[in-house]
Design a protein around this motif. Structure first.
Motif, PDB file in Angstrom:
ATOM      1  N   ASN B  32       0.952  -0.969   0.012  1.00 37.80           N
ATOM      2  CA  ASN B  32      -0.079  -0.134   0.216  1.00 37.80           C
ATOM      3  C   ASN B  32       0.908   1.219  -0.007  1.00 37.80           C
ATOM      4  O   ASN B  32       1.741   1.444   0.832  1.00 37.80           O
ATOM      5  N   PHE B  34       0.826   4.089   1.020  1.00 36.05           N
ATOM      6  CA  PHE B  34       0.908   4.882   2.272  1.00 36.05           C
ATOM      7  C   PHE B  34       1.919   4.332   3.157  1.00 36.05           C
ATOM      8  O   PHE B  34       2.830   5.171   3.691  1.00 36.05           O
ATOM      9  N   PHE B  35       1.930   2.976   3.190  1.00 35.95           N
ATOM     10  CA  PHE B  35       3.092   2.376   4.383  1.00 35.95           C
ATOM     11  C   PHE B  35       4.172   2.468   3.419  1.00 35.95           C
ATOM     12  O   PHE B  35       5.279   2.284   4.146  1.00 35.95           O
ATOM     13  N   ASP B 108       1.699   5.272  13.912  1.00 35.14           N
ATOM     14  CA  ASP B 108       0.475   5.247  13.016  1.00 35.14           C
ATOM     15  C   ASP B 108      -0.611   4.644  14.204  1.00 35.14           C
ATOM     16  O   ASP B 108      -1.642   5.329  14.549  1.00 35.14           O
ATOM     17  N   ARG B 109      -0.526   3.337  14.698  1.00 41.55           N
ATOM     18  CA  ARG B 109      -1.628   2.831  15.668  1.00 41.55           C
ATOM     19  C   ARG B 109      -1.006   2.370  16.810  1.00 41.55           C
ATOM     20  O   ARG B 109       0.051   2.012  16.930  1.00 41.55           O
ATOM     21  N   VAL B 156      -7.820   0.541  11.465  1.00 39.65           N
ATOM     22  CA  VAL B 156      -8.084   1.704  11.090  1.00 39.65           C
ATOM     23  C   VAL B 156      -9.142   2.046  10.168  1.00 39.65           C
ATOM     24  O   VAL B 156      -9.917   2.925  10.163  1.00 39.65           O
ATOM     25  N   ARG B 160     -11.966   4.684  11.235  1.00 35.65           N
ATOM     26  CA  ARG B 160     -12.411   5.870  10.253  1.00 35.65           C
ATOM     27  C   ARG B 160     -13.938   5.632  10.214  1.00 35.65           C
ATOM     28  O   ARG B 160     -14.402   6.636   9.917  1.00 35.65           O
ATOM     29  N   PHE B 184      -9.289  -1.464   0.917  1.00 31.09           N
ATOM     30  CA  PHE B 184      -8.344  -0.457   0.841  1.00 31.09           C
ATOM     31  C   PHE B 184      -7.797  -0.504  -0.516  1.00 31.09           C
ATOM     32  O   PHE B 184      -6.751  -0.189  -0.982  1.00 31.09           O
ATOM     33  N   ALA B 209     -12.578   5.089   2.424  1.00 34.83           N
ATOM     34  CA  ALA B 209     -11.668   5.350   3.566  1.00 34.83           C
ATOM     35  C   ALA B 209     -10.220   5.525   3.261  1.00 34.83           C
ATOM     36  O   ALA B 209      -9.317   5.688   4.159  1.00 34.83           O
ATOM     37  N   ASN B 210      -9.699   5.323   2.089  1.00 35.37           N
ATOM     38  CA  ASN B 210      -8.278   5.792   1.630  1.00 35.37           C
ATOM     39  C   ASN B 210      -8.380   6.088   0.241  1.00 35.37           C
ATOM     40  O   ASN B 210      -9.432   5.968  -0.627  1.00 35.37           O
ATOM     41  N   ASP B 236      -5.422  10.131   2.926  1.00 36.44           N
ATOM     42  CA  ASP B 236      -4.223   9.729   2.837  1.00 36.44           C
ATOM     43  C   ASP B 236      -3.250  10.898   2.104  1.00 36.44           C
ATOM     44  O   ASP B 236      -2.035  10.998   2.194  1.00 36.44           O
ATOM     45  N   GLU B 256      -2.345  12.635   6.120  1.00 39.72           N
ATOM     46  CA  GLU B 256      -1.646  12.269   7.225  1.00 39.72           C
ATOM     47  C   GLU B 256      -0.301  11.789   6.677  1.00 39.72           C
ATOM     48  O   GLU B 256      -0.026  10.696   6.485  1.00 39.72           O
TER      49      GLU B 256
HETATM   50  O1  LIG Z   1      -3.750   4.775   7.721  1.00 37.02           O
HETATM   51  C1  LIG Z   1      -3.665   3.836   6.412  1.00 37.02           C
HETATM   52  C2  LIG Z   1      -3.695   4.515   5.265  1.00 37.02           C
HETATM   53  O2  LIG Z   1      -5.074   5.209   5.070  1.00 37.02           O
HETATM   54  C3  LIG Z   1      -4.011   3.322   3.983  1.00 37.02           C
HETATM   55  O3  LIG Z   1      -4.277   3.688   2.681  1.00 37.02           O
HETATM   56  C4  LIG Z   1      -4.587   2.187   4.612  1.00 37.02           C
HETATM   57  O4  LIG Z   1      -4.370   1.659   5.450  1.00 37.02           O
HETATM   58  C5  LIG Z   1      -4.487   2.580   6.793  1.00 37.02           C
HETATM   59  O5  LIG Z   1      -3.942   2.078   7.964  1.00 37.02           O
END
Ligand SMILES: O[C@@H]1[C@H](O)[C@H](O)CO[C@H]1O
Ligand SMILES: Nc1ncnc2c1ncn2[C@@H]1O[C@H](COP(=O)(O)OP(=O)(O)OP(=O)(O)O)[C@@H](O)[C@H]1O
Ligand SMILES: Nc1ncnc2c1ncn2[C@@H]1O[C@H](COP(=O)(O)OP(=O)(O)OP(=O)(O)O)[C@@H](O)[C@H]1O
Ligand SMILES: [Mg+2]
Ligand SMILES: [Mg+2]
Lengths: 502, 302, 319, 319
Positions: B32, B34-35, B108-109, B156, B160, B184, B209-210, B236, B256
């Motif tokens: 992904n 993002f990561f 992140d989390r 997430v 969200r 996702f 959500a993304n 994102d 983010e």
């Molecule tokens: O925060 C991230 C991003 O939004 C990614 O696109 C999907 O996984 C989530 O945890």
């Protein structure tokens, strides 16, 4: 049979498979201590009835009485527990298990805690195997056994069950004479123990040698029961086929042609074939006999490229050729009919038409594509030429009777236009009527100049059909015998290593 | 710090006298963008400071992440940074690190247990709130709403969705006509959106959500010719979605910036190793990105 | 027989172990941190998850079947076990629930396959989907925490210095080996895979054995769900995703044939170890995680190639 | 034969279609938006992705093999195609690259399986892992944009009012049907699946046919990668994940037997449609996404049960 007690009685048994009435109101009476032959063409319903008796199949209607009581088995286990066991026509062994396990499958000796007692099992198996005259380790995997050895294991498996009735469905189809003799000794002993045996075989001479009574079925119907001593070969065949069968073997008056179509020189393969040479003349039927492990079947498959490369030279019509795979063999006009129809001969899940054209797809093509029309014509031609009994060319081969399956293999062979044919056990499990037809086909083929190597454990067949005989022992040709001297004694004594008797 | 023979032997080839700092980065996934950016930021931070960084990819499986952490800990790390697959499930892994006395930073989390020296991240519930509020603003509190959720069963996605629905639920004029998941994933979101469009003649707002899912949904919406009717917000602020915002195809996303998350985590870790004080809980701001600020937002550095 | 031949025979007989040893040697050369007692324990503990599922899968595959639902069963057993734990505080009950739930799912597989006459692949695929949905609904997509010392011991504890999951692993494989070798049921498993009809004709209740095989697979997936939940201290709705493929791979790497009838359970654990060692060494030598799939795929390929080569050598030695 | 019997015969002969029709009827009752021309086109377009892969999978499964690598091949072909497109701006080249890459991967599968004598399951599993790793490295985990009108037409365009992917789908199935029915190669595919050895002994080059079958599967996965990329306007590194299971499910729902030798290609498309309609209707009636897996699993189960029931009825009606 007034002095013997009736042990098993079947009345009005009918069995309907989807679309087929396999058994139509048949009856059968079995007495203690008798050997009872059941005769009939392929598909007459013999095996079906036997499977009903042994609990492997249920019947549609009718009545079965065993030891005076009405019974209806829903599993083979129930039948076994009451003393009925069966040697099945198709092999029922598990390839990757040992001999001992196969013998005791489903009836393992266990300790108090339900733990299998391997030691006892192997010990008991060893004794049973010895009883049928085999000398193999009970720990051997069944997949490493020869067909005949496997059949003997089936027999010992059946003997290990304490039975009052033993059904043997074509037990000798895969055996050579030596083992057959051993089996007959066993049968004599069982008889003395007052055990009833139902014996199915397409070999007429066996019927007259060991059975007390004969019952004949035709097209799923009961035809007649009689004492063996009160009847004869011709009568039984007539009852079976519904008409007279005059000559089993065609009359051959072959004069050796000058042309050698095939020659093998110094063929060697691993430790199994040690320096074999022979010639095959145009239009000839050359019989190659041999006991178990003699290598005759291996030789034929080797020459047809089944196992890749080997040492030695091969000449076709004087020209040196190299054959390393089945495709090359076919392209050079060599076709092998395997002794293992199920695994090497047919694609059982596909239909008759596709099986017949499989080895000659080129001839059903037009413009580079398969032609439905040509395909159908080809199979129809073979179906009528070989008198194959099918409902349509679209019938699945696996649903045909053994005889008809074998004819499909022949049809497939003929369409490749072979010049040299190796036939391995061509009539194994095939009824006498169909046998006569196959012999006739062989005869006709040689008249067209095709040459045949016949490899069979059925000595009367070998002698009846061959123009010349070779005998193999332990991978070598030990004798070449002319038509005149081709007798059972002669072949056997060479095969066993004693030299000729003439 | 006690000297370690094995690592010395191994490093001798490099001919360095001073021992290089080793940091492990256990990522929840790298499938992904993002990561991928998180790890790129971390790599940048490590490279700038001559830190040896080991990265693993748990492929979204908490148990794989546990394995990864255990394997990383075999390497005598100075510090471990974890982007957890799951807040609960990561606890055991953190405890393993605690036993080995390797300091842990989560990003992140947050983790729900174990000892971490710091956490740095975004608040996913808050991010969902922002999305909801944006739709309320643009649609003036009235309309038919679609929600496309992330991978079902992940923090997430759950958070969200929770944040988004907090707002939607209290907005009387909103009617949620479809709530579906697209993992996702862009291709899946396209398919899901196609089907939603078939079922609903009227749709006013879509929250994906993304951004990957927003872009997938966008393909479907564009193809159906309903681009103008629908307000679409993602999350994102990845490059293609910023472009889509510039092109008036997507209305908004939520930044983010992952690159800085990764980079700052490494820098903060180094500070800690140098004995400096660090904050225990840093929640980075989630920023709404719309056409107004799309050109000023900075999401990464080269 | 000369020494070289004996050596070759042993090597080919224990093919999976040979491949594993080869990989171990290479791994040892690649990283100093590899061959330490701690790291080895670490690997085996990690592997226990897949290995336990794979042991059940071995039974299924030996009969000629396949079970794709194990991953979902891991999740549902874990979730229900955690739920039980937090609601009753009874560790015993939480354990029982995991095992019973697993067995029920497995038995359900067995029944639909045997009674409905369905191909195991598609039947267990349907159950996999179905059960996963059920987990999501039940957990509402969120993890369920499961923290209680005695419970977590199952996943994290040590007995005589050995991680508890490893002990479970050993016990399971010992029992599995025993069942396959010394019980009538075990032998029927092989014989059904070898020839179903012949087995039926030998008086064995084939459908019962087949059903039981799926029950075992389900039970062990349930056990795995329990261990995983205990280990992570939380039941994940996504737990076990993709485990079916790893488990099947372990079984095949262990030399058991997908067509049934041939194979053994002990090599399965080595098959699983091959996969586990790979995961471990790739991290130890810090292969780029993107590239690690390349290496992993490549090594699996080499491993099966080696296996197939060994096999053909061994069949030649047999003659 | 009376009318009822004829009806029953048709119903059972076209089992997959019957099941599909049943599902269509139920779906129509459930949602007004379902039975519209647009929605049906929409479903078929969505389904084309899985259906095209499944058509290649049908060849593989007919020979008794299996191909788990298709999903990864979708991704690699898409990525390399997109890369080619943005670097050369040549649509033709981008198309060729996708197809060639797919074919190469497939041929690689075929070669390792036939030359290395490997079980297809594990061989293609290794390739699946391997190729996925390659995609990740190549794309560095990020999508590659692929925007060019002519290129995107492949995925999004319409011809005579019909979505282009649907046209591709129809052409592929027509060709597939033709090959299986009218070429020696096609004939061999069935016969290898029925009995490999008997086919070899009939002079057919079994290994060549088997290799080619995997090439076809790879080629069609490559084509799918192309369509998907063109459609999304971007090549996703995660593209195609899990497609292998859907494709296999479609083949089995189409009545082709996993043991090989028996089946047909046309019903595969109906198998895929069953899955696609399910996905569609579940969204149309907005089933809770958590619960939709439950429904999906359940319906697949019912579909195979119905199929198996129909099959046994049909064998009774035969002759
Ligand atoms: O925060 C991230 C991003 O939004 C990614 O696109 C999907 O996984 C989530 O945890
Ligand atoms: N397993 C089966 N399933 C369905 N139908 C079968 C099956 N086996 C045979 N049949 C049908 O039974 C009919 C009789 O076949 P059978 O093989 O017994 O003929 P046959 O003439 O007696 O054989 P042969 O020429 O070998 O003596 C055939 O029409 C065949 O279609
Ligand atoms: N399972 C089955 N399904 C349908 N038809 C069957 C089945 N088994 C046998 N038949 C058919 O029943 C009839 C009797 O077959 P059976 O096997 O009893 O013949 P047989 O007398 O033993 O022949 P052979 O001498 O070739 O062994 C044949 O028409 C056969 O094709
Ligand atoms: Mg007849
Ligand atoms: Mg018979």
């Amino acid at each position: 049979m007034a002095d013997k007690k009736l042990i098993l009685e079947l009345e009005n048994i009918t069995k309907i498979f989807p679309g087929v009435k396999a058994l139509d109101n048949v009856k059968l009476e079995i007495y203690e201590g008798e050997v009872h032959a059941l005769c009939g063409e392929n598909g007459a319903g013999k095996s079906t009835l036997m499977k009903i008796i042994s609990g492997a199949q249920e019947y549609t209607s009718g009545n079965m009485r065993y030891q005076g009581e009405n019974v209806k088995f829903s599993s083979t286990k129930e039948a076994q527990e009451l003393g009925i066991s069966m040697i099945y026509q198709e092999f029922n062994l598990i390839p990757h298990l040992t001999v001992a396990e196969n013998i005791f499958l489903g009836r393992y000796p266990v300790s108090r805690k339900g733990i299998i007692d391997w030691k006892k099992m192997n010990q008991d198996a060893k004794e049973l195997i010895a009883k049928v005259g085999l000398n193999i380790s009970p720990k051997k995997l069944v997949k490493n056994l020869s067909v005949a050895e496997a059949q003997m294991i089936e027999i010992s498996k059946c003997l290990s069950i304490n039975s009052k009735v033993i059904i043997m469905d074509e037990p000798t189809a895969a055996l050579t004479d030596e083992e057959i003799e051993c089996l007959f000794d066993i049968i004599e002993n069982l008889k003395k123990e007052n055990i009833a045996i139902i014996y199915i075989s397409h070999r007429m001479n066996e019927i007259f040698r060991i059975t007390n009574r004969v019952t004949v079925f035709r097209d799923g119907k009961f035809i007649n029961s009689m004492l063996t001593k009160d009847t004869n070969h011709d009568e039984i065949v007539r009852l079976m086929v519904g008409s007279d069968l005059t000559n089993l073997y065609p009359k051959r008056d072959y004069v050796r042609s000058k042309e050698v179509v095939f020659e093998a020189k110094n063929i060697r393969y691993k430790n199994s074939i040690k320096d074999v040479s022979f010639k095959l003349y145009e239009g000839e039927i050359l019989g190659i006999a041999g006991l178990l492990g003699s290598g005759n079947i291996l030789l034929s498959k080797l020459l047809a490229g089944y196992y890749g490369d080997y040492d030695g030279e091969v000449f076709i019509k004087g020209k040196r050729v190299k054959i390393k795979n089945p495709a090359q063999a076919l392209s050079k006009g060599i076709f092998v009919v395997s002794d293992d129809r199920k695994n090497e001969g047919l694609v059982l899940v596909r239909n008759v038409k596709e099986n017949i054209s499989l080895a000659s797809l080129k001839s059903i093509m037009s413009n580079g594509l398969l032609s439905d029309k040509k395909d159908l014509e080809m199979s129809k031609k073979e179906i009528s030429k070989l008198n194959i009994k099918v409902s349509s060319p679209h019938q699945i081969v696996g649903n045909l009777s053994g005889g008809n399956q074998q004819k499909v293999v022949f049809g497939k062979m003929l369409e490749t236009n072979p010049e040299i044919i190796f036939l391995n056990e061509p009539t194994r499990g095939i009824d006498i009527g169909a046998k006569a037809e196959i012999y006739n086909i062989m005869h006709e083929l040689t008249k067209q100049g095709i040459s045949i190597v016949l490899i069979t454990s059925d000595l009367p067949e070998l002698i009846g059909m061959s123009d010349r005989g070779l005998v193999m022992r332990e991978g070598e040709v030990v004798a070449s015998i002319s038509k005149e001297k081709l007798t059972q004694e002669n072949v056997l004594s060479y095969a066993a290593g004693a030299g000729g008797v003439y | 710090q006690k000297p370690n023979d094995t690592s010395k032997e191994k490093d001798s080839s490099k001919d360095t006298e001073t021992k290089q700092i080793k940091i492990g980065l256990s990522m929840n996934t790298l499938n992904n963008p993002f990561f991928v950016d998180v790890s790129n930021g971390a790599k940048k931070g490590a490279k700038d400071n001559d830190v040896e960084l080991f990265v693993t990819d748990a492929q979204n499986q908490p148990s794989k992440q546990q394995t990864d952490v255990e394997n990383l800990l075999q390497k005598d790390l100075d510090l471990l940074i974890i982007d957890p697959c799951d807040s609960d499930a990561i606890v055991a892994a953190i405890e393993t690190a605690n036993e080995k006395e390797v300091p842990v930073i989560t990003i992140d989390r947050a983790a729900k247990g174990g000892e971490v020296i710091a956490h740095m991240g975004f608040d996913a519930v808050h991010s969902g709130n922002i999305a909801g509020e944006f739709l309320v603003d643009v649609l003036k509190g009235k309309g038919k709403i679609v929600e496309i959720m992330g991978i079902m069963g992940t923090n997430v996605a759950q958070d969200r969705s929770k944040g988004f629905n907090e707002i939607v639920d209290k907005t009387e004029g909103f009617e949620v006509v479809a709530t579906q998941s697209a993992n996702f994933d862009r291709a899946e979101a396209m398919k899901v959106m196609e089907n939603i469009l078939q079922a609903n003649a009227e749709i006013d707002g879509v929250y994906a959500a993304n951004d990957e899912m927003a872009l997938g949904a966008l393909e479907a919406i564009e193809a159906s010719g309903r681009l103008d009717e629908i307000v679409l917000i993602g999350c994102d602020a990845i490059d293609p979605s910023l472009e889509a915002i510039r092109a008036d195809k997507i209305e908004a996303t939520i930044a983010e910036p992952p690159f800085f998350l990764g980079k700052n985590a490494v820098l903060m870790g180094l500070d800690y190793l140098n004995g400096e004080e660090i904050d225990e809980n840093i929640i980075l701001d989630s920023t709404l990105v719309t056409k107004e600020n799309v050109d000023t937002i900075v999401t990464k550095e080269e | 027989m000369n020494l070289k031949k004996i050596g070759l025979k042993l090597l080919t007989k224990y093919r999976t172990v040979s491949v594993l040893v080869l990989i171990l040697i290479i791994a040892t050369c690649l990283s100093n941190s590899f061959l330490t007692f701690n790291n080895l324990l670490n690997i085996i503990r990690q592997v226990s998850i897949i290995a336990i599922i794979a042991s059940g899968m071995t039974f299924v595959i030996l009969t000629g079947g396949i079970d794709l639902s194990v991953g979902s069963i891991v999740a549902i057993s874990g979730a229900l076990s955690a739920y039980t734990l937090i609601n009753t505080n009874s560790v015993i009950l939480a354990i029982i629930v995991a095992l019973v739930v697993g067995s029920i799912c497995g038995t359900f597989n067995g029944i639909i396959i045997t009674k409905g006459n369905l191909p195991p692949f598609i039947a267990t695929l349907a159950v996999m989907t179905f059960v996963r949905g059920f987990v999501l609904v039940f957990t509402n997509g969120s993890p369920i925490a499961a923290r209680l010392k005695a419970y977590n011991f199952i996943g994290k504890g040590y007995l005589f210095g050995i991680p508890f999951p490893i002990i479970i692993l050993i016990v399971i494989f010992a029992i599995g080996f025993f069942i396959l070798k010394y019980t009538a049921f075990g032998r029927s498993v092989f014989s059904i895979g070898g020839n179903r009809e012949a087995t039926r004709l030998s008086g064995i209740n084939v459908k019962k054995v087949e059903t039981l095989v799926y029950t075992i697979s389900g039970l062990l997936a349930g056990l795995t769900g329990l261990i995983l939940t205990a280990r992570l201290g939380s039941a994940q709705p996504t737990a076990g995703k993709g485990y079916e493929l790893d488990a099947i791979a372990a079984v095949i790497l262990g030399g058991t044939s997908l067509s049934g009838g041939q194979g053994a359970i002990i090599p399965t654990v080595f098959g699983a170890l091959i996969l586990g060692v790979l995961d471990n060494i790739l991290v130890l030598i810090d292969v780029n995680p993107f590239a690690s799939d390349i290496v992993k795929g490549f090594v699996i390929l080499l491993a099966v190639l080696a296996d197939s080569k060994f096999k053909s050598v061994s069949s030649k030695l047999d003659e």
